[in-house]
Design a protein around this motif. Structure first.
Motif, mmCIF file in Angstrom:
data_model
loop_
_atom_site.group_PDB
_atom_site.id
_atom_site.type_symbol
_atom_site.label_atom_id
_atom_site.label_comp_id
_atom_site.label_asym_id
_atom_site.label_seq_id
_atom_site.Cartn_x
_atom_site.Cartn_y
_atom_site.Cartn_z
ATOM 1 N N ARG A 113 0.764 -1.234 0.067
ATOM 2 C CA ARG A 113 -0.027 0.058 -0.048
ATOM 3 C C ARG A 113 0.784 1.269 0.158
ATOM 4 N NH1 ARG A 113 -4.670 -1.220 4.299
ATOM 5 N NH2 ARG A 113 -5.635 -3.076 3.361
ATOM 6 N N VAL A 114 1.804 1.160 0.595
ATOM 7 C CA VAL A 114 2.779 2.480 0.769
ATOM 8 C C VAL A 114 3.654 2.787 -0.482
ATOM 9 C CG1 VAL A 114 4.578 3.344 2.273
ATOM 10 C CG2 VAL A 114 2.746 2.398 3.280
ATOM 11 N N GLN A 115 4.140 1.727 -0.870
ATOM 12 C CA GLN A 115 5.138 1.794 -2.231
ATOM 13 C C GLN A 115 4.239 2.559 -3.382
ATOM 14 O OE1 GLN A 115 6.518 -1.934 -3.366
ATOM 15 N NE2 GLN A 115 8.155 -0.872 -4.891
ATOM 16 N N PRO A 116 3.234 2.524 -3.743
ATOM 17 C CA PRO A 116 2.570 3.139 -4.576
ATOM 18 C C PRO A 116 2.432 4.768 -4.247
ATOM 19 C CG PRO A 116 1.394 1.086 -4.657
ATOM 20 C CD PRO A 116 2.218 1.191 -3.462
ATOM 21 N N ILE A 117 2.172 4.910 -3.252
ATOM 22 C CA ILE A 117 2.117 6.276 -2.746
ATOM 23 C C ILE A 117 3.384 7.041 -2.850
ATOM 24 C CG2 ILE A 117 1.480 7.709 -0.890
ATOM 25 C CD1 ILE A 117 -0.707 5.353 0.417
ATOM 26 N N LEU A 118 4.584 6.298 -2.158
ATOM 27 C CA LEU A 118 5.776 6.882 -2.185
ATOM 28 C C LEU A 118 6.207 7.245 -3.614
ATOM 29 C CD1 LEU A 118 7.246 5.163 0.696
ATOM 30 C CD2 LEU A 118 6.292 7.574 0.597
ATOM 31 N N GLN A 119 6.026 6.360 -4.399
ATOM 32 C CA GLN A 119 6.544 6.275 -5.987
ATOM 33 C C GLN A 119 5.845 7.721 -6.651
ATOM 34 O OE1 GLN A 119 6.097 2.392 -7.508
ATOM 35 N NE2 GLN A 119 8.200 1.940 -6.906
ATOM 36 N N SER A 120 4.608 7.784 -6.227
ATOM 37 C CA SER A 120 3.762 8.749 -7.042
ATOM 38 C C SER A 120 4.241 10.118 -6.546
ATOM 39 C CB SER A 120 2.198 8.620 -6.748
ATOM 40 O OG SER A 120 2.001 8.816 -5.388
ATOM 41 N N LYS A 121 4.655 10.203 -5.327
ATOM 42 C CA LYS A 121 5.170 11.573 -4.733
ATOM 43 C C LYS A 121 6.558 11.698 -5.238
ATOM 44 C CE LYS A 121 1.980 12.157 -1.730
ATOM 45 N NZ LYS A 121 0.661 13.092 -1.953
ATOM 46 N N GLY A 122 7.147 10.928 -6.233
ATOM 47 C CA GLY A 122 8.444 11.269 -6.695
ATOM 48 C C GLY A 122 9.633 10.928 -5.553
#
Length: 118
Positions: free
Chosen positions: A75-84
């Protein structure tokens, strides 16, 4: 006429001593009862504090589990990747997570220092 006289062998000093002794025994018994009641009250308070500690520890563990579920890597990985961020997946075959440059040995430092001198 008949003369009625009080002929008891217990006098005033003996009666006073007995009353003082009985009073001392009663005070000692009262102090024992008060101390036992105080100790019982303290033990009850300690049991309540321990019970609250158990409930709080249980709550901490359950909140820790909830956080682990909410902060799952999937769950956390896509959020962090989308934040750059620079987040990269860890390879299970990787032997180290952080790669550092090797530190030069003392011999190499001395040789490089001698090579730089004219």
């Amino acid at each position: 006429m008949k003369n009625n006289r009080y002929r008891n062998a217990i006098g005033l000093p003996v009666l006073t001593a007995v009353l003082i002794l009985c009073g001392a025994v009663l005070l000692a018994a009262l102090s024992v009862v008060v101390n036992k009641n105080r100790i019982t009250a303290l033990a009850e308070q300690q049991r309540q504090v321990e019970q609250e500690m158990k409930l709080l520890n249980f709550e901490i563990v359950s909140l820790g589990r909830k956080v682990d579920l909410l902060l799952d890597g999937a769950r956390v990985q896509p959020i962090l990747q989308s934040k750059g961020t620079w987040l990269q997946k860890l390879s299970p075959d990787a032997r180290a997570i952080i790669h550092l440059k090797p530190i030069p040995t003392a011999k190499a430092v001395v040789q490089s220092a001698e090579a730089e001198l004219p």
